[in-house]
Design a protein around this motif. Sequence first.
Motif, PDB file in Angstrom:
ATOM      1  N   ASP A 139      39.992   2.299  62.721  1.00 27.76           N
ATOM      2  CA  ASP A 139      38.463   1.529  62.989  1.00 27.76           C
ATOM      3  C   ASP A 139      38.219   0.327  62.324  1.00 27.76           C
ATOM      4  OD1 ASP A 139      38.242   2.555  65.446  1.00 27.76           O
ATOM      5  OD2 ASP A 139      37.308   4.267  65.275  1.00 27.76           O
ATOM      6  N   MET A 140      37.906  -0.946  62.270  1.00 30.77           N
ATOM      7  CA  MET A 140      38.075  -1.702  60.669  1.00 30.77           C
ATOM      8  C   MET A 140      36.648  -2.240  61.079  1.00 30.77           C
ATOM      9  SD  MET A 140      41.831  -2.559  59.641  1.00 30.77           S
ATOM     10  CE  MET A 140      43.048  -1.560  60.427  1.00 30.77           C
ATOM     11  N   VAL A 141      36.415  -3.569  60.187  1.00 27.80           N
ATOM     12  CA  VAL A 141      35.239  -4.171  60.556  1.00 27.80           C
ATOM     13  C   VAL A 141      36.023  -5.362  59.179  1.00 27.80           C
ATOM     14  CG1 VAL A 141      32.763  -5.306  60.386  1.00 27.80           C
ATOM     15  CG2 VAL A 141      33.613  -2.723  60.465  1.00 27.80           C
ATOM     16  N   CYS A 142      36.217  -6.920  59.833  1.00 27.33           N
ATOM     17  CA  CYS A 142      37.022  -7.734  58.930  1.00 27.33           C
ATOM     18  C   CYS A 142      36.237  -8.765  59.255  1.00 27.33           C
ATOM     19  CB  CYS A 142      38.342  -7.986  60.081  1.00 27.33           C
ATOM     20  SG  CYS A 142      39.403  -6.784  60.325  1.00 27.33           S
ATOM     21  N   THR A 143      35.910  -8.971  57.883  1.00 24.78           N
ATOM     22  CA  THR A 143      35.153 -10.453  57.891  1.00 24.78           C
ATOM     23  C   THR A 143      35.821 -11.645  57.558  1.00 24.78           C
ATOM     24  OG1 THR A 143      32.790  -8.969  56.909  1.00 24.78           O
ATOM     25  CG2 THR A 143      33.368 -11.840  56.546  1.00 24.78           C
ATOM     26  N   ILE A 144      35.783 -13.035  57.347  1.00 24.21           N
ATOM     27  CA  ILE A 144      36.905 -14.423  56.971  1.00 24.21           C
ATOM     28  C   ILE A 144      36.212 -14.025  55.872  1.00 24.21           C
ATOM     29  CG2 ILE A 144      37.700 -16.070  57.515  1.00 24.21           C
ATOM     30  CD1 ILE A 144      39.028 -13.668  59.000  1.00 24.21           C
ATOM     31  N   VAL A 186      41.408 -15.630  53.330  1.00 23.98           N
ATOM     32  CA  VAL A 186      40.773 -13.975  52.887  1.00 23.98           C
ATOM     33  C   VAL A 186      40.507 -13.538  53.517  1.00 23.98           C
ATOM     34  CG1 VAL A 186      40.122 -12.536  51.127  1.00 23.98           C
ATOM     35  CG2 VAL A 186      40.984 -14.816  49.900  1.00 23.98           C
ATOM     36  N   HIS A 187      40.730 -12.145  53.956  1.00 20.63           N
ATOM     37  CA  HIS A 187      39.967 -11.095  54.906  1.00 20.63           C
ATOM     38  C   HIS A 187      39.397 -10.107  54.241  1.00 20.63           C
ATOM     39  CE1 HIS A 187      42.081 -11.789  59.039  1.00 20.63           C
ATOM     40  NE2 HIS A 187      41.416 -12.752  58.760  1.00 20.63           N
ATOM     41  N   ARG A 188      38.228  -9.886  54.272  1.00 22.90           N
ATOM     42  CA  ARG A 188      37.910  -8.483  53.409  1.00 22.90           C
ATOM     43  C   ARG A 188      37.298  -7.851  54.993  1.00 22.90           C
ATOM     44  NH1 ARG A 188      34.176  -8.309  48.786  1.00 22.90           N
ATOM     45  NH2 ARG A 188      35.758  -8.695  48.025  1.00 22.90           N
ATOM     46  N   ILE A 189      38.099  -6.595  54.667  1.00 20.91           N
ATOM     47  CA  ILE A 189      38.243  -5.575  55.837  1.00 20.91           C
ATOM     48  C   ILE A 189      37.410  -4.012  54.798  1.00 20.91           C
ATOM     49  CG2 ILE A 189      39.614  -4.617  57.326  1.00 20.91           C
ATOM     50  CD1 ILE A 189      41.437  -6.420  56.837  1.00 20.91           C
ATOM     51  N   ALA A 190      36.572  -3.741  56.294  1.00 23.42           N
ATOM     52  CA  ALA A 190      36.358  -2.439  55.510  1.00 23.42           C
ATOM     53  C   ALA A 190      36.866  -1.692  56.345  1.00 23.42           C
ATOM     54  CB  ALA A 190      34.538  -2.587  55.921  1.00 23.42           C
ATOM     55  N   ILE A 191      37.485  -0.733  55.950  1.00 25.75           N
ATOM     56  CA  ILE A 191      38.627   0.524  56.707  1.00 25.75           C
ATOM     57  C   ILE A 191      37.228   2.039  56.795  1.00 25.75           C
ATOM     58  CG2 ILE A 191      40.479   1.874  57.205  1.00 25.75           C
ATOM     59  CD1 ILE A 191      41.977  -0.859  55.161  1.00 25.75           C
ATOM     60  N   LEU A 192      37.631   2.186  58.265  1.00 27.83           N
ATOM     61  CA  LEU A 192      36.544   3.420  58.428  1.00 27.83           C
ATOM     62  C   LEU A 192      37.148   4.576  57.781  1.00 27.83           C
ATOM     63  CD1 LEU A 192      34.173   1.573  60.780  1.00 27.83           C
ATOM     64  CD2 LEU A 192      33.894   1.885  58.383  1.00 27.83           C
ATOM     65  N   MET A 193      37.793   5.274  57.718  1.00 31.43           N
ATOM     66  CA  MET A 193      38.543   6.499  57.158  1.00 31.43           C
ATOM     67  C   MET A 193      37.852   7.523  58.103  1.00 31.43           C
ATOM     68  SD  MET A 193      40.393   5.363  55.633  1.00 31.43           S
ATOM     69  CE  MET A 193      41.928   5.990  55.061  1.00 31.43           C
ATOM     70  N   PRO A 194      38.148   7.980  59.327  1.00 34.70           N
ATOM     71  CA  PRO A 194      37.481   9.473  59.916  1.00 34.70           C
ATOM     72  C   PRO A 194      37.409  10.540  59.325  1.00 34.70           C
ATOM     73  CG  PRO A 194      40.551   8.867  60.626  1.00 34.70           C
ATOM     74  CD  PRO A 194      39.685   8.123  58.860  1.00 34.70           C
ATOM     75  N   ALA A 195      36.281  11.270  59.198  1.00 31.61           N
ATOM     76  CA  ALA A 195      36.394  12.624  58.539  1.00 31.61           C
ATOM     77  C   ALA A 195      37.502  13.869  58.820  1.00 31.61           C
ATOM     78  CB  ALA A 195      34.634  12.899  59.439  1.00 31.61           C
TER      79      ALA A 195
END
Length: 141
Positions: free
Chosen positions: A86-91, A132-141
Amino acid sequence: MGTMNRRSAIALGVTAAAVTPLFALATPARAAKQYGPTEGKEVAPGIRVVEVGTGNSDIPAYKSISIVDIVFQPGAVFPETVMDNDMVCTIAAGEFTIKKADKEFKLKEGEMYTCAKGKTDGATNTSSVVGVHRIAILMPA
């Protein structure tokens, strides 16, 4: 407007003096960092990934969050790919056309979208500047 007495004038002056430093300390959101042509790792023609950082997550479903900047040269295309997380992407810079399996949409600087694990996502830099895409990659537990 009524007259102002000395006590009100002093109170107004003290309030203004106290608040002024707060405005001086406030900083606007920073623009995207400008990367050199060899920074990061090339993942496709005209597209580089620059690792920004990683931190622990307080969200129970995720153990950590990794932040990366995906740097696109003008016109660069990242083909539709199945997302591993899952990711949250910001331009952070430029303008993009995002293509998902069921829709296509355009985004400008400052706008954001999400990607779900197992779903496809592709991006094209449609602007004449480095995007530039700034991406927060959500790493699973």
